[in-house]
Design a protein around this motif. Structure first.
Motif, PDB file in Angstrom:
ATOM      1  N   PRO A   1      42.720  34.215  32.626  1.00  0.00           N
ATOM      2  CA  PRO A   1      43.154  35.400  33.334  1.00  0.00           C
ATOM      3  C   PRO A   1      44.268  35.072  34.302  1.00  0.00           C
ATOM      4  N   VAL A   2      45.206  35.975  34.449  1.00  0.00           N
ATOM      5  CA  VAL A   2      46.319  35.763  35.349  1.00  0.00           C
ATOM      6  C   VAL A   2      46.454  36.949  36.267  1.00  0.00           C
ATOM      7  N   ALA A   3      47.264  36.790  37.302  1.00  0.00           N
ATOM      8  CA  ALA A   3      47.300  37.783  38.370  1.00  0.00           C
ATOM      9  C   ALA A   3      48.133  38.983  37.991  1.00  0.00           C
ATOM     10  N   ASP A   4      47.695  40.149  38.456  1.00  0.00           N
ATOM     11  CA  ASP A   4      48.474  41.365  38.333  1.00  0.00           C
ATOM     12  C   ASP A   4      48.288  42.110  39.635  1.00  0.00           C
ATOM     13  N   LEU A   5      48.841  41.557  40.710  1.00  0.00           N
ATOM     14  CA  LEU A   5      48.504  41.979  42.061  1.00  0.00           C
ATOM     15  C   LEU A   5      49.429  43.074  42.558  1.00  0.00           C
ATOM     16  N   GLN A   6      48.883  43.946  43.372  1.00  0.00           N
ATOM     17  CA  GLN A   6      49.680  44.962  44.043  1.00  0.00           C
ATOM     18  C   GLN A   6      49.968  44.469  45.450  1.00  0.00           C
ATOM     19  N   ARG A   7      51.233  44.365  45.805  1.00  0.00           N
ATOM     20  CA  ARG A   7      51.602  43.846  47.112  1.00  0.00           C
ATOM     21  C   ARG A   7      52.080  44.997  47.982  1.00  0.00           C
ATOM     22  N   PRO A   8      51.621  45.078  49.218  1.00  0.00           N
ATOM     23  CA  PRO A   8      51.987  46.186  50.086  1.00  0.00           C
ATOM     24  C   PRO A   8      53.430  46.082  50.542  1.00  0.00           C
TER      25      PRO A   8
ATOM     26  N   LEU B   1      34.495  30.204  32.880  1.00  0.00           N
ATOM     27  CA  LEU B   1      33.066  30.469  33.011  1.00  0.00           C
ATOM     28  C   LEU B   1      32.755  31.912  32.636  1.00  0.00           C
ATOM     29  N   LEU B   2      33.601  32.857  33.067  1.00  0.00           N
ATOM     30  CA  LEU B   2      33.401  34.249  32.700  1.00  0.00           C
ATOM     31  C   LEU B   2      33.462  34.428  31.190  1.00  0.00           C
ATOM     32  N   ALA B   3      34.407  33.745  30.545  1.00  0.00           N
ATOM     33  CA  ALA B   3      34.518  33.844  29.088  1.00  0.00           C
ATOM     34  C   ALA B   3      33.226  33.399  28.419  1.00  0.00           C
ATOM     35  N   ARG B   4      32.638  32.299  28.923  1.00  0.00           N
ATOM     36  CA  ARG B   4      31.381  31.822  28.349  1.00  0.00           C
ATOM     37  C   ARG B   4      30.251  32.845  28.562  1.00  0.00           C
ATOM     38  N   LEU B   5      30.240  33.476  29.723  1.00  0.00           N
ATOM     39  CA  LEU B   5      29.213  34.486  29.989  1.00  0.00           C
ATOM     40  C   LEU B   5      29.410  35.704  29.087  1.00  0.00           C
ATOM     41  N   PHE B   6      30.673  36.109  28.872  1.00  0.00           N
ATOM     42  CA  PHE B   6      30.938  37.220  27.966  1.00  0.00           C
ATOM     43  C   PHE B   6      30.489  36.875  26.547  1.00  0.00           C
ATOM     44  N   GLN B   7      30.775  35.648  26.114  1.00  0.00           N
ATOM     45  CA  GLN B   7      30.341  35.216  24.784  1.00  0.00           C
ATOM     46  C   GLN B   7      28.825  35.240  24.669  1.00  0.00           C
ATOM     47  N   LEU B   8      28.151  34.790  25.715  1.00  0.00           N
ATOM     48  CA  LEU B   8      26.691  34.802  25.711  1.00  0.00           C
ATOM     49  C   LEU B   8      26.171  36.233  25.612  1.00  0.00           C
ATOM     50  N   GLY B   9      26.781  37.156  26.339  1.00  0.00           N
ATOM     51  CA  GLY B   9      26.378  38.559  26.265  1.00  0.00           C
ATOM     52  C   GLY B   9      26.543  39.118  24.864  1.00  0.00           C
TER      53      GLY B   9
ATOM     54  N   TRP C   1      33.968  44.956  30.395  1.00  0.00           N
ATOM     55  CA  TRP C   1      34.501  43.661  30.801  1.00  0.00           C
ATOM     56  C   TRP C   1      35.998  43.733  31.048  1.00  0.00           C
ATOM     57  N   TRP C   2      36.707  44.467  30.213  1.00  0.00           N
ATOM     58  CA  TRP C   2      38.149  44.625  30.405  1.00  0.00           C
ATOM     59  C   TRP C   2      38.423  45.267  31.765  1.00  0.00           C
ATOM     60  N   ALA C   3      37.653  46.315  32.097  1.00  0.00           N
ATOM     61  CA  ALA C   3      37.837  46.986  33.388  1.00  0.00           C
ATOM     62  C   ALA C   3      37.498  46.057  34.543  1.00  0.00           C
ATOM     63  N   ALA C   4      36.434  45.250  34.379  1.00  0.00           N
ATOM     64  CA  ALA C   4      36.041  44.329  35.454  1.00  0.00           C
ATOM     65  C   ALA C   4      37.103  43.257  35.667  1.00  0.00           C
ATOM     66  N   VAL C   5      37.632  42.690  34.578  1.00  0.00           N
ATOM     67  CA  VAL C   5      38.667  41.666  34.702  1.00  0.00           C
ATOM     68  C   VAL C   5      39.904  42.241  35.379  1.00  0.00           C
ATOM     69  N   ARG C   6      40.271  43.457  35.016  1.00  0.00           N
ATOM     70  CA  ARG C   6      41.433  44.102  35.637  1.00  0.00           C
ATOM     71  C   ARG C   6      41.225  44.278  37.144  1.00  0.00           C
ATOM     72  N   ARG C   7      40.013  44.689  37.518  1.00  0.00           N
ATOM     73  CA  ARG C   7      39.709  44.885  38.936  1.00  0.00           C
ATOM     74  C   ARG C   7      39.701  43.560  39.687  1.00  0.00           C
ATOM     75  N   TRP C   8      39.128  42.507  39.073  1.00  0.00           N
ATOM     76  CA  TRP C   8      39.077  41.196  39.729  1.00  0.00           C
ATOM     77  C   TRP C   8      40.471  40.602  39.883  1.00  0.00           C
ATOM     78  N   ARG C   9      41.342  40.852  38.910  1.00  0.00           N
ATOM     79  CA  ARG C   9      42.722  40.382  39.058  1.00  0.00           C
ATOM     80  C   ARG C   9      43.398  41.065  40.231  1.00  0.00           C
ATOM     81  N   ALA C  10      43.238  42.380  40.295  1.00  0.00           N
ATOM     82  CA  ALA C  10      43.897  43.144  41.357  1.00  0.00           C
ATOM     83  C   ALA C  10      43.441  42.710  42.738  1.00  0.00           C
ATOM     84  N   SER C  11      42.178  42.288  42.851  1.00  0.00           N
ATOM     85  CA  SER C  11      41.650  41.858  44.149  1.00  0.00           C
ATOM     86  C   SER C  11      41.974  40.405  44.465  1.00  0.00           C
ATOM     87  N   GLY C  12      42.445  39.648  43.454  1.00  0.00           N
ATOM     88  CA  GLY C  12      42.741  38.234  43.667  1.00  0.00           C
ATOM     89  C   GLY C  12      41.571  37.311  43.398  1.00  0.00           C
TER      90      GLY C  12
END
Length: 501
Positions: free
Chosen positions: A3-10, A48-56, A160-171
């Motif tokens: 995952p890579v950053a897609d941050l909103q900067r003020p 680690l998240l990828a492994r958890l997603f695979q396990l799910g 998961w896609w929505a969660a990853v997007r949110r986690w990227r935005a938060s850093g």
């Protein structure tokens, strides 16, 4: 997964705990700085998240396969065919990179990958079942199995896609680094990371600060290495990357020695190395240390297990301890005026400042928020109830809340108050490796505690012994060692009546 950053900067920066004391403008924040800095202890890790997603996915597909096989009484041949279909889907999810969640990949494109993987699994199922069972069983089995698996995987991967997007935005999915050395390698590293957004570069430090530019590709130069040692941004930094000329060996050694006192992981990227070697190193900076020289490499799987351990045992301990905590709270209110709880700022993981909770054991007017005077035998500041709960360590029970919040662990180095004094000297200045005990979350109990290093560290030798035991635990930490320490804590408390608490 990467995952890579897609941050909103003020457009106008809001002050955060990591802001430099002398720099508050947008030009000092740099192009990588997220709106809110996330402490390193809360960082999520893509692999680690990828492994958890695979396990799910595996659990969902396995449950659906077992349910259909049992309901249709598919027999050995049908069961084997369904199993082949399930394995084919799971393999296809990996082949079609369903766990990468690319920064520029939209939800529709990601779900297409899931659909293709399910189609491959369904095709394998038809082939396998056709070879092993009658056609009517074939239609019933695949007809009942494939739609359910497909729909469930679509729902899971949308979430998961929505969660990853949110986690990227938060850093939370993007590691933070600082660079030491305003060199050409530093500039090339920043350029690469600006293009990929795989890592945030929060600042650059250079001992030649007077000659260094004010910024490199927009990333601010925040000071020299002394400023780095004292900078409030460091609890938010995952790694320090040294980029100095490869020919300046004496300077490299000096920097390493100066920075070893920090708990942050330190890596080396030599300016002037072969172009391909440097390019390879830059491409790896988000994933592995370049040339690891200090600080323990993070074991994300072990950290995840330790967090699960803390939550499970912490909840159980809180349930068991709740009646005792209620009795202690009533006794404190009856014994002396003042609040039931006492809170104190202490060092946490990566030198982060955390607020630690305890039952109040001293009279309010005598409380020492900065531990300038450590507790001694027959200390006149301690109340009657306080003597009992300190001697039995029951005053520490509210720290279960710190554990559940993720600021502490059940087992780890004990958190010391910020600015704690040993005699007339700040304890942190007595041992060069003092901050190494912050390479792990502080704990309610620990290796040092069960080896007699409890309570105040009021002599230089006591500080050195505490730090040595804490570092030994960090190097040896495992699930089974933590269980041993928790099991030994109560016997050690009951058999250690001489400890000053």
């Amino acid at each position: 997964m990467n995952p890579v950053a897609d941050l909103q900067r003020p457009s106008a920066p809001a002050p955060t705990p990591g802001d430099a004391a002398a720099a508050s403008g947008a030009d000092r924040r740099g192009p990588f700085r997220p709106e809110r800095l996330i402490p390193a202890r809360t960082r999520l890790h893509g692999r680690l998240l990828a492994r958890l997603f695979q396990l799910g996915d595996a659990m969902v597909v396995a449950a659906a396969t077992a349910a259909v096989g049992l309901r249709l009484h598919a027999g050995p041949g049908g069961a084997a065919a369904l199993l082949a279909s399930a394995l084919a889907i799971l393999a296809a999810l990996g082949i079609f990179k369903a766990y990468e969640f690319g920064r520029r990949e939209g939800l529709a494109r990601h779900l297409v990958r899931i659909a293709i993987a399910c189609a491959v699994g369904q095709a394998v199922g038809y082939l396998a079942i056709a070879l092993s069972v009658p056609p009517d069983v074939l239609a019933a089995a695949i007809g009942a199995w494939a739609p359910g698996v497909f729909a469930t995987l679509l729902i899971l991967h949308t979430a998961w896609w929505a969660a990853v997007r949110r986690w990227r935005a938060s850093g939370r999915l993007v590691p933070n680094i600082v660079i030491v050395g305003a060199t050409g390698a530093a500039e090339r590293l920043i350029e690469s990371l600006l293009a990929s957004r795989e890592v945030n570069v929060l600042g650059v430090f250079d001992d030649r600060h007077a000659r260094a530019p004010g910024a490199i590709r927009g990333v601010p130069v925040l000071g020299d290495t002394q400023a780095l040692l004292d900078h409030r941004i460091m609890p938010y930094v995952d790694r320090i990357v040294i980029t100095v000329p490869s020919r300046a060996r004496a300077r490299v050694r000096e920097l390493i020695e100066r920075l070893r006192v920090l708990p942050n992981e330190i890596s080396l990227l030599l300016d002037g190395a072969a172009a391909q070697d440097e390019a390879d190193a830059i491409s790896r900076v988000a994933d592995v240390p370049l040339a690891h020289i200090s600080g323990p490499p993070m074991n994300h799987a072990r950290a995840f297990v330790k967090r699960v351990q803390d939550i499970v045992f912490g909840v159980l301990a809180l349930i068991v301890a709740a009646p005792v905590m209620l009795i202690i709270a009533i006794a404190i209110r009856l014994d002396s005026p003042g609040p039931v709880l006492f809170r104190q700022r202490r060092h946490g993981f990566n030198n982060e400042e955390i607020v630690v909770w305890k039952f109040r054991s001293m009279r309010v007017a005598e409380q020492d928020l900065h531990a300038r005077r450590q507790v001694s035998a027959e200390d006149d500041r301690v109340t009657r109830v306080g003597r009992f709960i300190r001697r039995t360590s029951l005053d520490e029970l509210p720290q279960l809340l710190n554990v559940l919040k993720g600021e502490m662990s059940l087992v780890g180095p004990r958190p010391h108050a910020i600015g704690m004094m040993t005699g007339d000297v700040e304890s942190a200045r007595l041992v060069a490796e003092y901050a190494h005990r912050h390479q792990m979350k502080p704990g309610m109990t620990g290796w040092a505690a069960i080896h007699g290093s409890r309570g105040p560290v009021d002599t230089p030798d006591a500080v050195r012994r505490r730090v040595a035991l804490d570092v030994e635990y960090i190097e040896r930490q495992s699930f089974w060692l933590d269980l041993y320490i928790m099991a030994m804590t109560l016997p050690c408390l009951l058999g250690d009546s001489q400890a000053v608490r």
